[in-house]
Structures are given as structure tokens and as C-alpha cells.
Design a protein around this motif. Sequence first.
Motif, PDB file in Angstrom:
ATOM      1  N   THR A 258      60.331 -29.489  15.274  1.00 10.38           N
ATOM      2  CA  THR A 258      60.909 -28.247  14.735  1.00 10.38           C
ATOM      3  C   THR A 258      61.168 -27.243  15.850  1.00 10.38           C
ATOM      4  O   THR A 258      62.205 -26.559  15.884  1.00 10.38           O
ATOM      5  CB  THR A 258      59.959 -27.633  13.685  1.00 10.38           C
ATOM      6  OG1 THR A 258      59.757 -28.573  12.626  1.00 10.38           O
ATOM      7  CG2 THR A 258      60.539 -26.346  13.118  1.00 10.38           C
ATOM      8  N   TYR A 259      60.234 -27.167  16.789  1.00 14.80           N
ATOM      9  CA  TYR A 259      60.395 -26.222  17.913  1.00 14.80           C
ATOM     10  C   TYR A 259      61.593 -26.609  18.781  1.00 14.80           C
ATOM     11  O   TYR A 259      62.381 -25.747  19.207  1.00 14.80           O
ATOM     12  CB  TYR A 259      59.122 -26.202  18.747  1.00 14.80           C
ATOM     13  CG  TYR A 259      59.265 -25.354  19.993  1.00 14.80           C
ATOM     14  CD1 TYR A 259      59.237 -23.962  19.916  1.00 14.80           C
ATOM     15  CD2 TYR A 259      59.441 -25.958  21.249  1.00 14.80           C
ATOM     16  CE1 TYR A 259      59.370 -23.182  21.060  1.00 14.80           C
ATOM     17  CE2 TYR A 259      59.578 -25.187  22.385  1.00 14.80           C
ATOM     18  CZ  TYR A 259      59.545 -23.797  22.299  1.00 14.80           C
ATOM     19  OH  TYR A 259      59.691 -23.035  23.432  1.00 14.80           O
TER      20      TYR A 259
ATOM     21  N   ARG B  69      64.219 -28.231  17.826  1.00 16.26           N
ATOM     22  CA  ARG B  69      65.450 -28.063  17.078  1.00 16.26           C
ATOM     23  C   ARG B  69      65.811 -26.594  16.855  1.00 16.26           C
ATOM     24  O   ARG B  69      66.970 -26.209  16.908  1.00 16.26           O
ATOM     25  CB  ARG B  69      65.312 -28.780  15.716  1.00 16.26           C
ATOM     26  CG  ARG B  69      66.623 -28.838  14.920  1.00 16.26           C
ATOM     27  CD  ARG B  69      66.497 -29.656  13.664  1.00 16.26           C
ATOM     28  NE  ARG B  69      65.545 -29.067  12.719  1.00 16.26           N
ATOM     29  CZ  ARG B  69      64.322 -29.528  12.482  1.00 16.26           C
ATOM     30  NH1 ARG B  69      63.897 -30.617  13.133  1.00 16.26           N
ATOM     31  NH2 ARG B  69      63.528 -28.933  11.612  1.00 16.26           N
ATOM     32  N   THR B  70      64.811 -25.744  16.604  1.00 12.96           N
ATOM     33  CA  THR B  70      65.098 -24.346  16.227  1.00 12.96           C
ATOM     34  C   THR B  70      64.563 -23.323  17.207  1.00 12.96           C
ATOM     35  O   THR B  70      64.943 -22.143  17.136  1.00 12.96           O
ATOM     36  CB  THR B  70      64.472 -24.048  14.848  1.00 12.96           C
ATOM     37  OG1 THR B  70      63.035 -24.121  14.947  1.00 12.96           O
ATOM     38  CG2 THR B  70      64.965 -25.046  13.810  1.00 12.96           C
TER      39      THR B  70
ATOM     40  N   PRO C 281      55.670 -33.261  14.227  1.00 14.05           N
ATOM     41  CA  PRO C 281      56.646 -32.492  13.415  1.00 14.05           C
ATOM     42  C   PRO C 281      56.798 -31.048  13.898  1.00 14.05           C
ATOM     43  O   PRO C 281      57.907 -30.493  13.868  1.00 14.05           O
ATOM     44  CB  PRO C 281      56.057 -32.542  12.001  1.00 14.05           C
ATOM     45  CG  PRO C 281      55.180 -33.744  11.991  1.00 14.05           C
ATOM     46  CD  PRO C 281      54.606 -33.814  13.370  1.00 14.05           C
TER      47      PRO C 281
END
Length: 313
Positions: free
Chosen positions: A253-254, A256-257, A249
Motif C-alpha cells: 500500500t505504501y 502504491r499510494t 500488504p
Amino acid sequence: MMDKIAVLIPCYNESQTVGKVVEDWKRALPEATIYVYDNNSSDDTAQIAGNAGAVVRYEYQQGKGNVIRRMFREIDAECYVMIDGDDTYPAEFGREMVSKVLDRGVDMVVGDRLSSTYFEENKRPFHNFGNSLVRGTINRLFKSNIRDIMTGYRAFSYQFAKTFPVLSKGFEIETEMSIHAVEKNMLVENVIIEYRDRPEGSESKLNTYSDGMRVLATIARLYKNYKPFRFFGMLALLLFIVSVVMFVPVLATYIRTGLVPNFPTLIVSGFIALAAIQSFFAGLILTTLAEKDRQDFEFKLQIIHKGREDKHE
């Protein structure tokens, strides 16, 4: 002086049955020396056994494992027969078990209750479940085919008795014997025996729950010692899976953002991954040590065999 056959009977408060047990074995194996080791009995076990014709000795450290340690240390015999003093094991199967040791060179003969009358005679359902659980667990983990792990009816060779390191203090000793024989590549055979429940008024010393937990702990300990790469390999795999579950996860997240908002999770997953790597290499190192121990054991067998020949001369 080496006995041809030694019948070993560890006893704790078995005054109701020990006399009959000794007499049965004197009829079944008249050439054998029968030893009763009294383990701090508070009744007349020792006196009754002596009157029946047994050689009576004492072990003051409580626990069946402690008694077996004393027996194997003090007695020299070409064949050992171990039974309980509660009259649950018929003596008529002793001759076949002894023959396997003396004539076929078997190291441990297991008196198999579970393939005959045990489940009908035994009145304690959790004991039935526990015996089946322990048998299945050990045979799967150690790739063996011992039909009754917890039986107290066994025959042993001189080499087994003199090389078996007794570590357990209580009823888990039978589990330790079974695993030791399999892991050291000793010849093990099963003999199907009849089992009868204790006579009325005779109480079992085995606690289903506390002794059962000790048996399971013994299996885990010996699996770790004898199969370290499998044990630590499975631990490493488990830790690695946990690390990946925590890391994915954060990575998603990294991607994606471009941010890592959960630094504590990332750090913990990294430490768990390091623990997995350490566990893996610990298994490799301990496997090498276990292999060296097996080599040393083979040399020890040669020394024991030579000592046995010298005692015959």
C-alpha cells in the motif's frame, strides 16, 4: 552391598498378578534380587509379593516416576531390570537383556513389544495409535531408532540408573528415559519381546487421554531443553513468517499510494519480528548452556564409574 542383578517391580494394586510375576523372575534369574515397591496399594500386593520371595519396599508419593526415582536412589546393582507387576511381560527375555548390559556394556535395553505381539494382544486401539505416534515423533525429533518408547520392560546399567534425573511423576517416565538415553549418547539396544494383555479382572492404571497428553507435553519439554536451537529456531521462523505476512500488504500500500493507513498492523508486525529475533538468539544462548551440560554429564559419568569400582573393592 551391590547386587549383581536387581529386578525392579513398581506396583499399585497388582495383587492378582504380582505373585506370579515374582515367581517367574525367580525361575528366570535365580541369582537376581527381586524388589517390589508398593505405591500405596489398597489390596494385598505387598503381602503377596513378600510371600513369593521379593524384597518389599514402599514409596508413598503416588506415581510411577516417583517409584522409579526411589528405586534408582536406594538400590545399587550392576544391572537393573525394570518390569511391571501386571504379568504382561514374559520373564524369559530377561536373560538376553541382562547379558547385553553385563557383557556388552549397553546402557539401556528396550523390550520392544511393538515389533511382535502388541498390536494383536492389546485391546485398547487408542493405546496402539498413541504408542505409534510417540515412537514416530521421538525418533524423528531426536534422530533415534528406539522401537518401543512406552514399554515398561527395560534393563539398565549402573551408570544409567545413577545419572538419570527423574523429573516425571507418572507414566511419562518411560518417554523421559528414552529421550535422556538418546540425548546423552548412551548405548541403547532393542530386544524384541512377546507381549500379552492383562489377565481378565486386572485393570490398567494408564489413562489413554490424560496420560497421553502428559507424554506429549514431556516430549515438547525435553525437545526444548535438549535441542533449544531447533525449538526456538522453528519458533523464530514461525514468528518471522507471521510478521512478513502482516507487513507485506502495508508495504504494498505504501509503495502504491505513499501512505501507511494501517499503523496498528505495522506496529504489531514489528513487535512480532522483534520476538522472532529474541527467539533466535535465545536458542543460540541455550544451545551453549546445553553443550556445557553435556560436558558436565561426561565428567559425572567418570565419577560414577569410579564410585562403582570402589564399591567392588
